[in-house]
Design an enzyme around this catalytic site. Structure first.
Site, PDB file in Angstrom:
ATOM      1  CB  CYS A 168      -0.944  -0.025   1.192  1.00  0.00           C
ATOM      2  SG  CYS A 168      -1.888  -1.557   1.283  1.00  0.00           S
ATOM      3  CG  HIS A 308      -1.810   4.215   5.022  1.00  0.00           C
ATOM      4  ND1 HIS A 308      -1.744   4.168   3.649  1.00  0.00           N
ATOM      5  CD2 HIS A 308      -1.910   2.925   5.450  1.00  0.00           C
ATOM      6  CE1 HIS A 308      -1.785   2.904   3.248  1.00  0.00           C
ATOM      7  NE2 HIS A 308      -1.904   2.137   4.323  1.00  0.00           N
ATOM      8  CD  GLU A 319      -1.674   7.709   9.110  1.00  0.00           C
ATOM      9  OE1 GLU A 319      -1.281   8.479   8.225  1.00  0.00           O
ATOM     10  OE2 GLU A 319      -2.559   6.832   8.921  1.00  0.00           O
ATOM     11  CE  LYS A 340      -5.485   4.071   2.060  1.00  0.00           C
ATOM     12  NZ  LYS A 340      -4.674   5.266   2.379  1.00  0.00           N
ATOM     13  CG  HIS A 345      -6.468   0.502   1.307  1.00  0.00           C
ATOM     14  ND1 HIS A 345      -5.565   1.166   0.493  1.00  0.00           N
ATOM     15  CD2 HIS A 345      -5.709  -0.127   2.261  1.00  0.00           C
ATOM     16  CE1 HIS A 345      -4.339   0.953   0.924  1.00  0.00           C
ATOM     17  NE2 HIS A 345      -4.410   0.174   1.991  1.00  0.00           N
ATOM     18  CG  PHE A 404       0.250  -5.978   4.345  1.00  0.00           C
ATOM     19  CD1 PHE A 404      -0.201  -5.259   5.431  1.00  0.00           C
ATOM     20  CD2 PHE A 404      -0.627  -6.878   3.745  1.00  0.00           C
ATOM     21  CE1 PHE A 404      -1.490  -5.424   5.920  1.00  0.00           C
ATOM     22  CE2 PHE A 404      -1.913  -7.049   4.230  1.00  0.00           C
ATOM     23  CZ  PHE A 404      -2.355  -6.322   5.316  1.00  0.00           C
TER      24      PHE A 404
END
Length: 418
Positions: A168, A308, A319, A340, A345, A404
């Site tokens: 991502c 994010h 975050e 998002k 996403h 990831f």
């Protein structure tokens, strides 16, 4: 040749494909309105799936961006999105390719997964009809560098070209690496972004098996809720976004419109876990400090953060902790939002669609909302632009992406000052 520090990089074009629009103006209109592109999946029968919702791109025709219809049949959906977004960015930039040195125009267009539908479809062919019936186009259709390769092929762009892949964080890495490529003098113009098309049975079932996705199937529009106490996982989106990055003098000579100047890039690893972020956000904090150092900015000069913010229980708080660590008291003065909640996403395209949103936010001087933020997590006590956009001065923004594998990528944009 100018030194690294003397070469300035500006954004001069934006193109996109998304559940909320296939051009930057439509996307921004829907974002400011708090529209949500998430709904029940229509691409295939989801009745047996735990997760039955996503932000699909509907009524999409890639034809205008392709040299002929044959090429569309020979390419995967993620490439359709990527090439179309690149074409949109080219149009928006006003760049006349007949008047530039194409050896100095490159493409960094990433994808987290690539041609997943092609992989799925051709595996069925292999099992049911045997190896002799597998398509000769299978490999070039599925490899994740092909959106980048095809766009450069169709538009004869002979500069630096590769595809980033960092889950991502993919598109934000593409943006940062394209920025660095121009800074060091290896290109004058770069098309940078990402593309993803994973709303297929294998993609949905794979992420659902990880318990990473929301199962709020009965209320799709409320399913993605970053920073909210009731968040239960991310919602997949699809699409692409590409921005045109251009060396400043090159842009000025042709009278280009400038959205903003890209001034900083941070790129670090958590080295913590295969999928879970560092619990205190330390890797992300190092990326933010690196980007600020490149930009020669203090934390208190940042006005807006596009987070994010995937709507996962763990990730959102990591975050928030990072923002508090880096920005201190200023964390409570800036605006931060999770868009998002509206786009879903988009995985390897997320950082690029969010870069487009940041550019439009700076242009409009409006911080976009985080929708569905009805009951904030107690730790999420910042100005997260809950549900309603905020008019405010935005001179500096950061665009955060984490993937990831522990990948952290952050870019910083600044209002252009001639």
């Amino acid at each position: 040749m100018s030194s690294w520090s003397d070469r300035r990089v500006v954004v001069t074009g934006i193109g996109c494909v998304s559940s909320l629009g296939n051009d930057a103006d439509t996307l921004w209109k829907n974002i400011v309105a708090g529209a949500c592109g998430i709904d029940r999946i229509t691409a295939f029968d989801v009745s047996a799936y735990d997760c039955r919702i996503a932000a699909e791109v509907k009524d999409f025709d890639p034809t205008p961006a392709f040299p002929n219809p044959k090429e569309i049949r020979r390419t995967d959906r993620f490439s359709h999105f990527g090439v179309y977004a690149g074409w949109g960015a080219l149009k928006d930039s006003g760049l006349d390719l007949e008047k530039v040195n194409r050896d100095e125009v490159g493409v960094f267009m990433g994808s987290g997964i690539g041609g997943l539908k092609t992989t799925e479809d051709q595996h069925v062919v292999l099992l049911n009809k045997g190896p002799s019936r597998v398509s000769p186009f299978m490999i070039p259709m599925l490899i994740l560098n092909m959106a980048s390769g095809l766009f450069s092929l169709y538009y004869r762009l002979r500069g630096p070209n590769f595809s980033t892949c960092s889950a991502c964080a993919t598109a934000t890495h593409a943006l940062g690496e394209a920025w660095a490529t121009i800074k060091r003098g290896d290109a004058s113009v770069m098309f940078a972004g990402g593309s993803e098309a994973t709303i297929v049975p294998l993609g949905i079932s794979g992420f659902a098996a990880m318990r990473a996705m929301s199962t709020r199937n009965d209320d799709p529009k409320k399913s993605c809720r970053p920073f909210d106490k009731d968040r239960d996982g991310f919602v997949m989106g699809e699409g692409a976004a590409v921005v045109v990055l251009e060396e400043l003098e090159h842009a000025k000579k042709r009278g280009a419109r400038i959205y903003c100047e890209l001034v900083g890039y941070g790129n670090t690893a958590d080295a913590n876990h295969m999928t879970a972020p560092d619990p205190e956000g330390e890797g992300a904090a190092r990326a933010m400090r690196m980007a600020l150092r490149h930009a020669q900015l203090r934390p208190d000069q940042v006005d807006y953060i596009n987070c994010h913010a995937t709507s996962t229980p763990v990730g959102d708080l990591c975050e928030i902790r990072m923002i508090k660590h880096v920005f201190g008291d200023h964390a409570y003065k800036l605006a931060a939002s999770g868009t998002k909640s509206m786009t879903g996403h988009m995985l390897g395209a997320a950082g690029a669609i969010e870069m487009a949103i940041c550019c439009k936010a700076m242009e409009a001087q409006v911080a976009p909302p985080t929708i569905n933020l009805d009951n904030p997590d107690p730790e999420a006590d910042l100005n997260l632009v809950a549900n309603t956009p905020q008019e405010r001065r935005i001179d500096v923004f950061t665009n955060n992406s984490f993937g990831f594998g522990g990948h952290n990528a952050i870019v910083i944009g600044r209002r252009f000052q001639g």
